[in-house]
Design a protein around this motif. Structure first.
Motif, PDB file in Angstrom:
ATOM      1  N   GLU A 106      -6.900 -10.152  -6.483  1.00  0.00           N
ATOM      2  CA  GLU A 106      -7.215  -8.952  -5.702  1.00  0.00           C
ATOM      3  C   GLU A 106      -7.447  -7.751  -6.619  1.00  0.00           C
ATOM      4  OE1 GLU A 106      -3.962  -8.552  -3.044  1.00  0.00           O
ATOM      5  OE2 GLU A 106      -4.674 -10.105  -1.647  1.00  0.00           O
TER       6      GLU A 106
ATOM      7  N   PRO B 200       1.750  -3.977  -4.588  1.00  0.00           N
ATOM      8  CA  PRO B 200       2.076  -5.394  -4.781  1.00  0.00           C
ATOM      9  C   PRO B 200       3.390  -5.546  -5.546  1.00  0.00           C
ATOM     10  CG  PRO B 200       0.557  -4.695  -6.475  1.00  0.00           C
ATOM     11  CD  PRO B 200       0.793  -3.482  -5.596  1.00  0.00           C
ATOM     12  N   GLU B 201       3.927  -6.738  -5.534  1.00  0.00           N
ATOM     13  CA  GLU B 201       5.078  -7.033  -6.375  1.00  0.00           C
ATOM     14  C   GLU B 201       4.621  -7.102  -7.831  1.00  0.00           C
ATOM     15  OE1 GLU B 201       8.044  -6.949  -7.727  1.00  0.00           O
ATOM     16  OE2 GLU B 201       8.853  -7.693  -5.844  1.00  0.00           O
TER      17      GLU B 201
ATOM     18  N   LYS C 264       9.586  -4.565  -6.242  1.00  0.00           N
ATOM     19  CA  LYS C 264       9.068  -3.855  -5.072  1.00  0.00           C
ATOM     20  C   LYS C 264      10.079  -3.840  -3.933  1.00  0.00           C
ATOM     21  CE  LYS C 264       5.615  -4.380  -1.421  1.00  0.00           C
ATOM     22  NZ  LYS C 264       4.448  -5.152  -0.959  1.00  0.00           N
ATOM     23  N   SER C 265      10.662  -4.979  -3.618  1.00  0.00           N
ATOM     24  CA  SER C 265      11.596  -5.075  -2.491  1.00  0.00           C
ATOM     25  C   SER C 265      12.794  -4.163  -2.672  1.00  0.00           C
ATOM     26  CB  SER C 265      12.066  -6.524  -2.326  1.00  0.00           C
ATOM     27  OG  SER C 265      10.969  -7.391  -2.123  1.00  0.00           O
TER      28      SER C 265
ATOM     29  N   GLN D 208       1.713 -16.500  -5.819  1.00  0.00           N
ATOM     30  CA  GLN D 208       1.737 -15.088  -5.428  1.00  0.00           C
ATOM     31  C   GLN D 208       1.160 -14.204  -6.530  1.00  0.00           C
ATOM     32  OE1 GLN D 208       5.514 -13.743  -3.669  1.00  0.00           O
ATOM     33  NE2 GLN D 208       6.112 -15.903  -3.512  1.00  0.00           N
TER      34      GLN D 208
ATOM     35  N   PHE E  20       5.633   2.579   3.726  1.00  0.00           N
ATOM     36  CA  PHE E  20       4.217   2.307   3.499  1.00  0.00           C
ATOM     37  C   PHE E  20       3.989   1.509   2.219  1.00  0.00           C
ATOM     38  CE2 PHE E  20       4.157   6.215   6.122  1.00  0.00           C
ATOM     39  CZ  PHE E  20       3.426   5.726   7.195  1.00  0.00           C
TER      40      PHE E  20
ATOM     41  N   ILE F  80       5.261  -1.194   1.544  1.00  0.00           N
ATOM     42  CA  ILE F  80       5.195  -2.611   1.913  1.00  0.00           C
ATOM     43  C   ILE F  80       3.755  -3.097   1.891  1.00  0.00           C
ATOM     44  CG2 ILE F  80       5.631  -4.266   3.769  1.00  0.00           C
ATOM     45  CD1 ILE F  80       7.948  -2.469   4.670  1.00  0.00           C
ATOM     46  N   TRP F  81       2.824  -2.243   2.331  1.00  0.00           N
ATOM     47  CA  TRP F  81       1.412  -2.628   2.414  1.00  0.00           C
ATOM     48  C   TRP F  81       0.581  -2.092   1.249  1.00  0.00           C
ATOM     49  CZ3 TRP F  81       4.085  -0.330   6.551  1.00  0.00           C
ATOM     50  CH2 TRP F  81       4.481  -1.211   7.550  1.00  0.00           C
ATOM     51  N   LEU F  82       1.050  -1.017   0.602  1.00  0.00           N
ATOM     52  CA  LEU F  82       0.230  -0.363  -0.410  1.00  0.00           C
ATOM     53  C   LEU F  82       0.462  -0.876  -1.829  1.00  0.00           C
ATOM     54  CD1 LEU F  82       0.430   3.361   0.821  1.00  0.00           C
ATOM     55  CD2 LEU F  82      -1.449   1.721   1.132  1.00  0.00           C
TER      56      LEU F  82
END
Length: 549
Positions: free
Chosen positions: A264, A243-244, A136-137, A257, A237, A239-241
């Motif tokens: 979730e 997950p890794e 993700k990063s 993590q 966006f 970053i919030w939408l």
């Protein structure tokens, strides 16, 4: 997550495909002097000696010539220093903006080649970074840099600066493809590996068709490049939408993590996990040596598999881009042809999803390459100039391209199932590194037709046959769970060309993963583990068995 991440990544397709509109062929001629700017182009060509060529004009002082001047005598010729371009179809192209004509036209092919050079350096760099920093990063960073470099490219004043900016853009763009693929394939298991792995190719096709529309509406390459670059700003966006990748977190020992993401996801699907549910490390991180891409070459088995994958990535990219660049002009409208080429990808990827799910990976993949080679080699048996526009050659080449498209999509799925999670992006990135080399040299192979018209297609066909046959040595992966470690990957042993298993997919000795990571099919029953007295899910989930104790 698959659809959402795919939507964010669609704009990256445009940076690769936009070259069709950037370097679209437009008519050119030596520029008219200012006092003759109102003269019709056809008249100017006749007057200046440009009837059969557009690189030289009569050697006279054109600044002193008017509409009444008689220049009907014999004159020598001199090279043009300025050109004008037909803007009836395109407002601007790199050919017109950078005067890529009359000896400088070789830079048109060079512009495409250097883009692949940028990809060559990007695939390996960001594959390693994604394995270290997370999927993700790295994906977010790459999308933002794609926006930045694309915007800069649209403002470049000369070809040199344009070429440099395109190389940098390609450096980031290819990292997006590899990282996004790994991210999505790690969200799923079992049959979903095939569906998601091949389904990702539809984002490529959707992007292709959207660009066809944008290219039709916006006829300036600078405006079009700027427009396709700006949407990637929306990556913030993510970053919030998004997950890794839970698999990456588990492979790196970040269980807290990973548990949070899985809980979730389970709640979103209406099947919350019990409080006592825990993840189990896949290896002892304190006493285990860090795995690197070089571990793929430690043993004969892994070394053999990765080298076969390397050659197949080289050949499939070599064929795919070689056929795109050298298949010849279909005639007619450039926008219609561009859209039609995109539509041809749909049946190939659709067939790949169905066939890979029913027949495994090894046989369909190898067979598609062999069929592609046979169709391409068949072109050399069709006499030229006998049929209207040599249509049989075109049909055979298009069928061959369809087979290669099938193989190209299947190869990414196949490769992801053969290498471990802890270095999956690095492994696929290094393989794609070889693929981009194939894409780099592919456009130049077509130029070998000056020696023999069938030489390029013969080279493509022979390589397809060899790669298809060699791929049969790879193990079948259908039904196998994705390996986390290099040791688990080692259990998938090289096959034999004469082994009976080549006739059908290997049966998994472990249960197939049935659910996406969002836990669409999470088992509702929990049972006690007698050995460790910790809760674990029962059912068919290989992921549950892997991470529960």
């Amino acid at each position: 997550m698959f659809i959402l991440s795919g939507l964010f990544c669609i704009p990256t397709d445009w940076h690769v495909l936009i070259i069709t509109f950037m370097n679209a062929k437009v008519e050119s001629w030596c520029a008219r002097p200012e006092q003759l700017s109102d003269m019709p182009v056809s008249t100017w060509k006749q007057l200046s000696g440009q009837v059969n060529q557009t690189c030289q004009i009569k050697n006279i002082d054109w600044d002193a010539v008017t509409n009444e001047t008689d220049i009907s005598g014999e004159f020598g010729m001199k090279d043009c220093t300025k050109w004008e371009y037909d803007d009836s179809q395109f407002q601007s192209t790199i050919i017109g903006d950078f005067d890529l004509v009359c000896g400088r036209d070789v830079l048109i092919d060079f512009a495409q080649t250097i883009y692949f050079v940028g990809m060559i350096f990007g695939v390996l760099t960001f594959g390693i970074l994604a394995d270290i920093l997370g999927r993700k990063s790295v994906l977010i960073i790459l999308l933002l840099f794609a926006c930045l470099t694309g915007t800069i490219t649209s403002q470049m004043p000369n070809f040199t600066m344009f070429a440099i900016s395109r190389v940098v853009n390609a450096f980031f763009i290819i990292g997006i493809f590899e990282t996004h693929f790994t991210y999505c394939i790690e969200l799923v298991g079992g049959k979903w590996s095939t569906i998601i792995g091949m389904g990702m190719e539809y984002f490529w096709v959707i992007g292709w068709l959207i660009l066809a529309l944008l290219g039709y509406l916006i006829r300036s390459w600078r405006s079009l490049t700027l427009l396709i670059s700006l949407p990637s700003l929306s990556a913030v966006f993510m970053i919030w939408l998004l997950p890794e990748s839970p698999r990456w977190l588990i492979a790196k020992g970040k269980l807290d993590q990973a548990e949070k993401i899985l809980r979730e996801a389970a709640i979103m699907n209406g099947k919350p996990l019990p409080d006592e549910w825990k993840l189990k490390p896949v290896k002892d991180f304190e006493n285990t040596k860090k795995t690197t891409i070089f571990d793929l070459f430690r043993t004969r088995n892994m070394r053999g598999k990765i080298l076969i994958l390397y050659y197949n990535f080289f050949v499939t990219a070599f064929l795919y881009y070689g056929l795109i660049f050298n298949i010849g002009d279909l005639g007619g409208d450039v926008f219609v042809n561009f859209a039609a080429s995109g539509f041809l990808e749909f049946p190939a990827y659709g067939a790949a999803i169905f066939v890979l799910m029913k027949c495994g990976r090894r046989i369909p993949y190898g067979t598609s390459l062999i069929l592609s080679g046979l169709f391409l080699l068949s072109v050399s048996f069709v006499p030229r100039g006998v049929y209207y526009k040599d249509w049989p050659c075109m049909v055979l080449a298009l069928i061959g391209k369809t087979c290669v498209t099938f193989a190209f999509g299947a190869l990414f799925v196949y490769a992801a199932e053969l290498v471990p999670t802890e270095i999956r992006t690095s492994a696929i990135g290094s393989a794609s590194f070889l693929g981009r080399i194939g894409g780099t040299i592919a456009p130049w192979v077509g130029k070998l037709s000056i020696y023999h018209p069938y030489l390029p297609v013969t080279i493509f066909g022979v390589n397809a046959l060899i790669a298809g046959l060699v791929s049969f040595l790879l193990p079948e992966t259908q039904g196998q769970e994705l390996p986390y470690t290099i040791e688990e990957s080692e259990k998938l042993e090289l096959a034999s060309l004469i082994a009976p298993s080549i006739l059908k997919p290997a049966k998994s000795t472990q249960p197939m993963e049935q659910e996406m990571i969002e836990f669409n099919n999470i088992p509702e029953k929990v049972e006690e583990n007698e050995e460790d007295n910790l809760s674990c899910y029962s059912g068919d989930s290989a992921l549950s068995q892997k991470v529960c104790s």
